[in-house]
Design an enzyme around this catalytic site. Structure first.
Site, PDB file in Angstrom:
ATOM      1  N   HIS A 213       0.843  -1.199   0.000  1.00 17.62           N
ATOM      2  CA  HIS A 213       0.000   0.000   0.000  1.00 17.62           C
ATOM      3  C   HIS A 213       0.880   1.251   0.000  1.00 17.62           C
ATOM      4  O   HIS A 213       1.964   1.274   0.585  1.00 17.62           O
ATOM      5  CB  HIS A 213      -0.935   0.002   1.220  1.00 17.62           C
ATOM      6  CG  HIS A 213      -0.223   0.153   2.538  1.00 17.62           C
ATOM      7  ND1 HIS A 213      -0.098   1.354   3.198  1.00 17.62           N
ATOM      8  CD2 HIS A 213       0.417  -0.760   3.317  1.00 17.62           C
ATOM      9  CE1 HIS A 213       0.571   1.184   4.317  1.00 17.62           C
ATOM     10  NE2 HIS A 213       0.902  -0.091   4.420  1.00 17.62           N
TER      11      HIS A 213
ATOM     12  N   HIS B 294       0.874   5.763  -1.583  1.00 20.54           N
ATOM     13  CA  HIS B 294       0.293   6.824  -2.411  1.00 20.54           C
ATOM     14  C   HIS B 294       1.004   6.869  -3.763  1.00 20.54           C
ATOM     15  O   HIS B 294       1.786   7.789  -4.058  1.00 20.54           O
ATOM     16  CB  HIS B 294       0.401   8.181  -1.702  1.00 20.54           C
ATOM     17  CG  HIS B 294      -0.379   8.260  -0.426  1.00 20.54           C
ATOM     18  ND1 HIS B 294      -1.685   7.853  -0.328  1.00 20.54           N
ATOM     19  CD2 HIS B 294      -0.033   8.726   0.796  1.00 20.54           C
ATOM     20  CE1 HIS B 294      -2.117   8.049   0.904  1.00 20.54           C
ATOM     21  NE2 HIS B 294      -1.142   8.570   1.605  1.00 20.54           N
TER      22      HIS B 294
END
Length: 315
Positions: A99, A101
């Site tokens: 995970h 951005h």
């Protein structure tokens, strides 16, 4: 944090290689799975990721945070190659849940045999921007002591919009589309119709499931039903766990109708909202074919297909 992370990775690799290298060891099909959650900022991504962290030991998979310099969602070409190589060949980290951005990256371009499973969550574009605006100034209840980039700026979101400030400009709405569009130059051209259509295409064809912040529990329920290897127990944990409550931005003031109306005049908002409505409709379509409602509760449907007329007949 990076030093600790590197140390933890070395320890895991040493444990796995204590009996010799594993390069030639084939993984079971159930273990040879990687999920990538390229999380969009301020969409309840921390709340959802905490569930993955809480379940990883019990369900036997690894969780890895992709930390990019200055949270840049676009990787250099050489980092793209490194990342794809890591994700596909790092057997010690499989099954894995990554995970971070980062914008969507098409693994097929790099000639890999097995692509990862992409998932994501998006949010009403104005609500997301308002949350991010106050987050940069006041932080949230997750790490309340951390100093934020705009700390000390007391101007409300309404005042920012009225004054034509840069932090609340319509251009700041342009984020969910490029995150789904990917690493192409045109994805990051604000207001690009091509980027919007590419984001829609990727959402339908490259993502396993995309949920919405406003219906996060249903998103988790569908993931648990479809991918129990990772998400077994996730729904109950979300409902009862201490970490499952949505991360709340401190000092957030809801914008007035006038402020919302002003932003909605922008072509950028219209495109981001079109993408959000497209994602919402798709999620509701998937949910409608996966659950049934009874007494106000949703229940996952049991298997609804079977095989027949199987030939040739066995003796």
């Amino acid at each position: 944090e990076r030093a600790i992370a590197r140390h933890e990775v070395r320890e895991i690799e040493q444990r796995h290689t204590a009996d010799g290298p594993r390069q030639d060891v084939a993984l079971d099909e159930e273990d040879d799975v990687v999920i990538i959650y390229n999380r969009v900022p301020k969409t309840a991504s921390t709340s959802f990721t905490n569930i993955a962290y809480d379940l990883c030991a019990k369900n036997k998979y690894h969780v890895l945070h992709i930390n990019t310099t200055k949270n840049n969602p676009v990787m250099s070409l050489q980092d793209q190659v490194r990342f794809v190589k890591n994700v596909t060949s790092w057997k010690e980290m499989k099954p894995g849940f990554y995970h971070g951005h980062i914008s969507y990256l098409d693994f097929a371009k790099f000639g890999v045999k097995k692509k990862p499973i992409y998932i994501n969550v998006i949010r009403d574009p104005i609500e997301r921007l308002v949350s991010y605006y106050y987050f940069l100034r006041f932080g949230d209840d997750y790490r309340p002591g951390l100093r934020r980039r705009k700390q000390g700026d007391k101007k409300t979101f309404d005042e920012c919009v009225a004054a034509g400030g840069s932090d609340c400009a319509p251009e700041k709405l342009w984020l969910q589309i490029p995150f789904f569009c990917g690493h192409s130059s045109e994805c990051w051209n604000v207001g690009s119709r091509w980027a919007l259509e590419q984001a829609k295409y990727n959402l339908i064809n490259e993502y396993f499931l995309v949920g919405v912040t406003e219906e996060l529990e249903d998103f988790i329920m569908l993931l648990e039903a479809a991918l129990p290897r990772f998400f077994r127990g996730a729904t109950e944990l979300y409902r009862t766990g201490k970490k499952s409550h949505l991360r709340k931005t401190t000092e957030k003031k809801l914008p007035t109708k006038e402020t919302i109306a002003k932003l909605q005049q922008s072509e950028i908002w219209k495109m981001e909202n079109e993408f959000y409505e497209f994602a919402l409709e798709q999620f509701q379509f998937v949910r409608a074919h996966a659950v049934r409602e009874k007494d106000g509760e949703l229940y996952i449907l049991a298997q609804n297909f079977f095989y027949e007329k199987i030939y040739p007949k066995s003796n």
